[in-house]
Design an enzyme around this catalytic site. Structure first.
Site, PDB file in Angstrom:
ATOM      1  N   ARG A 139       0.833  -1.207   0.000  1.00 30.13           N
ATOM      2  CA  ARG A 139       0.000   0.000   0.000  1.00 30.13           C
ATOM      3  C   ARG A 139       0.871   1.262   0.000  1.00 30.13           C
ATOM      4  O   ARG A 139       0.415   2.338  -0.394  1.00 30.13           O
ATOM      5  CB  ARG A 139      -0.903   0.022   1.227  1.00 30.13           C
ATOM      6  CG  ARG A 139      -1.869  -1.136   1.318  1.00 30.13           C
ATOM      7  CD  ARG A 139      -2.443  -1.278   2.730  1.00 30.13           C
ATOM      8  NE  ARG A 139      -3.243  -0.125   3.113  1.00 30.13           N
ATOM      9  CZ  ARG A 139      -3.602   0.151   4.361  1.00 30.13           C
ATOM     10  NH1 ARG A 139      -3.188  -0.630   5.368  1.00 30.13           N
ATOM     11  NH2 ARG A 139      -4.338   1.210   4.626  1.00 30.13           N
ATOM     12  N   HIS A 182      -4.663  -3.315  13.605  1.00 34.98           N
ATOM     13  CA  HIS A 182      -6.049  -3.777  13.683  1.00 34.98           C
ATOM     14  C   HIS A 182      -6.195  -4.835  14.782  1.00 34.98           C
ATOM     15  O   HIS A 182      -7.293  -5.029  15.311  1.00 34.98           O
ATOM     16  CB  HIS A 182      -6.497  -4.386  12.358  1.00 34.98           C
ATOM     17  CG  HIS A 182      -6.581  -3.406  11.236  1.00 34.98           C
ATOM     18  ND1 HIS A 182      -5.499  -3.100  10.444  1.00 34.98           N
ATOM     19  CD2 HIS A 182      -7.619  -2.650  10.775  1.00 34.98           C
ATOM     20  CE1 HIS A 182      -5.858  -2.206   9.536  1.00 34.98           C
ATOM     21  NE2 HIS A 182      -7.134  -1.911   9.716  1.00 34.98           N
ATOM     22  N   ASP A 251      -7.680   7.141  13.523  1.00 38.33           N
ATOM     23  CA  ASP A 251      -7.955   5.900  12.811  1.00 38.33           C
ATOM     24  C   ASP A 251      -9.140   5.247  13.526  1.00 38.33           C
ATOM     25  O   ASP A 251      -9.605   5.728  14.569  1.00 38.33           O
ATOM     26  CB  ASP A 251      -6.709   5.002  12.800  1.00 38.33           C
ATOM     27  CG  ASP A 251      -6.703   4.017  11.637  1.00 38.33           C
ATOM     28  OD1 ASP A 251      -7.761   3.797  11.011  1.00 38.33           O
ATOM     29  OD2 ASP A 251      -5.632   3.443  11.358  1.00 38.33           O
TER      30      ASP A 251
END
Length: 339
Positions: A139, A182, A251
């Site tokens: 990414r 995450h 986030d």
């Protein structure tokens, strides 16, 4: 407005969501794959969000990067390449890579504009580091800060040409994280001197209108709290050394890098200096708790939000599909140079 961005549970607004959102008046909304089925359905959903508050300029965002992070997918929408594709081209033709990145973001932005989406959580300005977890991986726009900044600026320009605002992420840099935020809290032990590499792209693009924090702990700056919850990192590093004065989003507050109840996380992030609490998973109990936990939106945050949305387009106008085709062809022709 409530200084929060909330997710939605499905393809249309439920009655409970409609009533809660109308009452809470959040700063905006974020869309995921569960909210996306067809062009007509998605546009009807974003129109419904604008109608809730009677605001044509509404913060409706999505993670549409290209590669493995794309909520709008084939066969309804085109596939887009990941950041690493532009990094590879930059190795042999920097100017072509910058134009390819700009064309990529404009073509992608036209898809978003057609859907009535005003904000894309792109570009990543995380400098990729060897040995880090692959949560960033391909990414990223590269290992070298100036390259990341140049490609990132081109993507912001491309999105803007389509009438979509970009979000620089993940401030002050997720590229060294050894685990996936995450799932758990990454701890970066690099020195403040070494971390200058991570800050450099964000400093170069510190005039961006919107940014997103990293759920990463940097022991050089705060050995207890991740950046999202650290007043030292937000005030001294993000606002201070980087010089970012745009709208600062957290986030996703549901990520397992953070501890405690989600509404408490939102309150701590706001107290640390974040403008907006981002909560993605449409859990009504959490959203109601966040609405109770947050202080009212400050005048400073409201001004930053207004500046960010002023840069977005008029989504009532038809999109230029011929322009999108030309931008896609330009991107693909230039990227082919690296293959």
């Amino acid at each position: 407005m409530l200084p929060a961005i909330f997710g939605l549970s499905g393809l249309t607004l439920s009655d409970d969501e409609r009533a809660f959102f109308r009452d809470a008046d959040p700063a905006g909304y974020i869309l995921f794959g569960r909210n996306v089925e067809s062009r007509a359905q998605l546009r009807a959903l974003t129109d419904a969000l604008r109608e809730l508050h009677g605001r044509e300029r509404t913060f409706i965002c999505i993670d549409q990067e290209g590669g493995r992070v794309a909520r709008m997918k084939p066969p309804v929408w085109a596939a887009y390449p990941p950041g690493a594709a532009f990094d590879r081209l930059y190795e042999i033709a920097p100017i072509s890579a910058i134009e390819a990145a700009r064309a990529h973001a404009e073509a992608l932005g036209i898809d978003l504009a057609e859907a009535g989406i005003s904000v894309d959580c792109l570009p990543l300005l995380d400098v990729r580091q060897e040995g880090a977890h692959d949560v960033i991986g391909d990414r990223a726009l590269g290992h070298e800060p100036l390259r990341v900044a140049a490609l990132g600026r081109a993507m912001l320009e491309g999105l803007a040409r389509a009438g979509v605002a970009g979000v620089i992420k993940h401030i002050p840099g997720h590229g060294r994280a050894g685990v996936d935020s995450h799932k758990e809290l990454p701890t970066v032990t690099a020195s403040a001197e070494d971390l200058e590499t991570d800050l450099a792209p964000f400093r170069s693009l510190n005039d961006s209108l919107i940014g997103m924090t990293a759920h990463v702990r940097y022991t050089a700056w705060d050995d207890e709290n991740p950046a999202t919850l650290s007043s030292a990192v937000i005030r001294e590093v993000i606002r201070g050394r980087i010089g970012f004065d745009g709208l600062l989003l957290t986030d996703d507050l549901d990520m397992q890098a953070l501890g405690g109840a989600v509404p408490d996380r939102a309150a701590r992030a706001q107290a640390a200096g974040c403008d907006i609490a981002l909560n993605c998973w449409a859990k009504m109990d959490d959203m109601v708790g966040i609405a109770s936990a947050l202080a009212p939106m400050s005048a400073e945050t409201a001004a930053r939000l207004e500046r960010a949305l002023a840069a977005t387009g008029d989504f009532s106008a038809p999109v230029d599909l011929a322009r999108q085709a030309e931008r896609t062809e330009t991107r693909d022709r230039l990227l082919a140079l690296a293959t």
